[in-house]
Design an enzyme around this catalytic site. Structure first.
Site: not given
Ligand code: GLN
Length: 538
Positions: A384, A510, A512
Site C-alpha cells: 500500500c 494488503h 497480509e
Molecule cells: N495513505 C495511503 C493512501 O491512502 C496508503 C494507505 C495504506 O497504506 N493503507 O492511499
C-alpha cells in the site's frame, strides 16, 4: 426455529487477556469436530468502526472482503478458521446507535420513547442473531469487547442476559475469561479478582458457565476446586489458559483442558468426530522446527506498538513455516532512518518490507529504504503506502523527477506520481470512504506475481485513497518499473515490479489480510523464499 447455538465470551479483571484468541481457539476445535462456526466481535466504543482510529489506539484495522474496516480480532478468526468474515462479524456501539437513531428518524418506533432498554439492547440482539438466522452456522461465538463492570459494556451484558433467557439453557452459554494473578511476594496464585469479576457478572443477571483463567503458572487441583466452588461453575468448567509461546498453541492447550468438550456438553451437542487438527499440527511442527533463518526489516512509523502490524507479522509466521525458516522481523522506525546509517543497518537484512501507513511523517525514510533495497538487490515488498513509496523513489532516483510525490504528502506537487482518483476528490467524510475491500486484478504473464499466484486474475483487499497515476505509466515502464497487476475495470495499476531485480514487488493492496494458517499468502511465501535465497548467498 433456528437451531444455531450461541456462545458468549466476556472478560473480567483486566483487558488484554486474549479473549479473541480463546474465542478463535474454541472455534477452531469445534470446526475441527465438524461444526460450522463463526465468530463475532462486539466493541463497546462509540466510533462507528475502527477505520478512523489511529493504530496506537487498538492496533491494526483489519479489512474484510466486503470492505468492512474492523477490529484486529477478526484477523485472528480468519487466520485460525480459514473462513471469511464480513461487516456482520464486527459491531460497535457507534454502529448500534447510528442504526437506532436512523430508525427513530424514519418514525419506525411509532412515537415511543427510544431507550437503551429495549431499543439499544434489541438492536444488539438482532446483530448477534443475524449471523445465526441464515442457517450458515451451527455455532456463533460472540466476543464482547471490554471488561465486565465497564459502564459502556452494560447494554451488551444486558443483551446477553436476555438472549440467554430467550434461547434457553441448551442453546446459549457464557464463557468468562479472567486473570488469576501470581503474587511473587506471597508465592501464590490469587483467585479473589476472579471471584469478584464473576460476582460483577452475576449482578447483571448472568451466571458464567465456563471460566477460562489466564495464568502464568499451572493451576493446582485445589485451586481449581476453590474457583469452581466460589464462582459457581462445575469443576470441569474451570479451564486454565497458561501463557503460551505462540498463539497457535492455544487450540491444543484448550483441547487438553477440555474446553470444547464442556462446551458441547453444556449445549447438548454431539460431535461427529474427535477434533481433526492434523494440518494445524503440521503447520505448528514446521513453525517450531525451522531449518534456517532470515532477517526482514519492517519499515513503518507505528513500530512501537506490535499490534499495528498484526496481520503482517502473522503472515510472516505462516510464510516462514511454509519455507521452514524462522523469520526475524526487525522493526525499523521510518523516522529514524538516515542515509548515512542505512548501509550499516540494512546490510544485515535479507529483505525489506515497507509498511502501509497514512500521512507525511516518516515517508522520506521509507523512500531511502526502498532505494537501498533497489540498488542493493535486497528482496523488497512494498504494501500500500510501501508500494506508493517505491513508485515515488523510482520517479525521483531513476526517472530523475526530483519533486515526484504523492498528493497526500504534497498536494501541490508538479509531479503527482501518486494521486487521488477523480471520484475521491469530492469526498469530505473520513469514515468508510476509502477504496475498501476486495477488488479484482489481472496479472501480467511472465511476471513475478504471475508466477507467484499461478493465476491470471486475483482478488485482494484494499484500504487507501491514493493511486498510481497512469499518466506516468509509459515513462515508468520504459525505465524498467513494470506494472504487472491492473484492475480490469478501472485500469488502475495495483502492482509494480522490477524484472531486473532479484525480487522487487510493490502492491497497492494488503495481501497480509488474506494469509491464514491453512493458506499462507503466496506473496509472503515467495518474499520469504527470496529472502532465504538472499541469506544463503551471504
Ligand atoms: N495513505 C495511503 C493512501 O491512502 C496508503 C494507505 C495504506 O497504506 N493503507 O492511499
Amino acid at each position: 426455529m433456528s437451531t444455531t447455538k450461541y456462545i458468549f465470551v466476556t472478560g473480567g479483571v483486566s483487558s488484554s487477556l486474549g479473549k479473541g484468541i480463546i474465542a478463535a481457539s474454541l472455534a477452531k476445535l469445534l470446526q475441527a469436530r465438524g461444526f460450522r462456526v463463526t465468530i463475532q466481535k462486539l466493541d463497546p466504543y462509540i466510533n462507528v468502526d475502527p477505520g478512523t482510529l489511529n493504530p496506537y489506539e487498538h492496533g491494526e484495522c483489519y479489512v474484510t472482503d466486503d470492505g468492512a474496516e474492523t477490529d484486529l480480532d477478526l484477523g485472528h478468526y480468519e487466520r485460525f478458521l480459514n473462513v471469511k468474515t464480513s461487516q456482520a462479524n464486527n459491531v460497535t456501539t457507534g454502529r448500534i446507535y447510528q442504526s437506532v437513531i436512523e430508525k427513530e428518524r424514519r418514525g419506525e418506533f411509532l412515537g415511543k420513547t427510544v431507550q437503551v432498554v429495549p431499543h439499544i439492547t434489541n438492536e444488539i440482539k438482532e446483530r448477534v442473531q443475524l449471523l445465526g438466522n441464515n442457517g450458515d452456522y451451527d455455532i456463533v461465538i460472540t466476543e464482547i469487547g471490554g471488561t465486565v463492570g465497564d459502564i459502556e459494556s452494560l447494554p451488551y451484558i444486558e443483551a446477553v442476559r436476555q438472549l440467554r433467557w430467550e434461547l434457553g439453557d441448551d442453546n446459549a452459554l457464557v464463557i468468562h475469561l479472567t486473570l488469576v494473578p501470581y503474587l511473587s511476594a506471597a508465592k501464590e496464585l490469587k483467585t479473589k479478582p476472579t471471584q469478584h469479576s464473576v460476582k460483577t457478572l452475576m449482578e447483571s443477571g448472568i451466571k458464567a458457565d465456563i471460566l477460562v483463567c489466564r495464568t502464568e503458572h499451572e493451576l493446582s487441583d485445589d485451586l481449581r476446586t476453590k474457583l469452581a466452588l466460589f464462582c459457581n461453575v462445575k469443576r470441569e468448567a474451570v479451564i486454565q489458559s497458561i501463557d503460551a509461546s505462540t498463539i497457535y498453541d492455544v487450540p491444543n492447550m484448550m483441547l487438553r483442558e477440555g474446553l470444547d468438550t464442556v462446551t458441547l456438553k453444556k449445549l447438548n451437542l454431539t460431535a461427529k468426530n474427535e477434533p481433526n487438527l492434523q494440518r494445524w499440527n503440521e503447520f505448528l511442527q514446521r513453525h517450531k522446527n525451522p531449518k534456517s533463518e532470515v532477517r526482514i526489516g519492517l519499515i513503518g512509523k507505528y513500530v512501537e506498538l506490535q499490534d499495528s502490524y498484526k496481520s503482517i507479522l502473522e503472515a510472516f509466521i505462516h510464510a516462514g513455516a511454509e519455507n521452514e525458516v524462522k523469520v526475524h522481523v526487525e522493526y525499523i522506525h521510518s523516522e529514524h532512518i538516515d542515509s548515512a546509517t542505512i548501509p550499516e543497518r540494512f546490510s544485515k537484512l535479507d529483505g525489506i518490507l515497507v509498511a502501509p501507513g497514512f500521512g507525511e511523517r516518516g515517508i522520506e525514510g521509507k523512500v531511502d529504504a526502498v532505494r537501498y533495497a533497489r540498488e542493493n538487490d535486497l528482496p523488497f515488498l512494498g504494501i500500500c503506502l510501501g508500494m506508493q513509496m517505491a513508485v515515488i523513489e523510482y520517479a525521483r532516483n531513476v526517472l530523475g523527477i526530483k519533486d515526484a510525490n504523492s498528493t497526500e504528502m504534497s498536494p501541490d506537487t508538479q509531479n503527482p506520481v501518486i494521486s487521488l482518483m477523480e471520484n475521491q476528490k469530492s469526498i469530505t467524510n473520513m469514515g468508510g470512504t476509502m477504496r475498501l475491500g476486495a477488488w479484482t486484478c489481472d496479472l501480467a504473464e511472465d511476471s513475478i506475481v504471475g508466477n507467484v499466484y499461478g493465476e491470471k486474475t486475483i482478488a485482494e483487499r484494499h484500504r487507501h485513497r491514493y493511486e498510481y497515476n497512469n499518466s506516468y505509466k509509459e515513462q515508468f515502464e520504459k525505465a524498467g518499473l513494470r506494472a504487472t497487476g491492473t484492475n480490469p475495470e478501472t485500469g488502475l495499476v495495483e502492482i509494480v515490479e522490477i524484472p531486473t531485480h532479484p525480487w522487487f514487488v510493490g502492491v497497492q493492496y494488503h495481501p497480509e489480510y488474506k494469509s491464514t494458517v491453512a493458506n499462507p499468502h503466496p506473496l509472503f511465501v515467495a518474499f520469504v523464499k527470496a529472502a532465504r535465497e538472499h541469506a544463503s548467498k551471504k
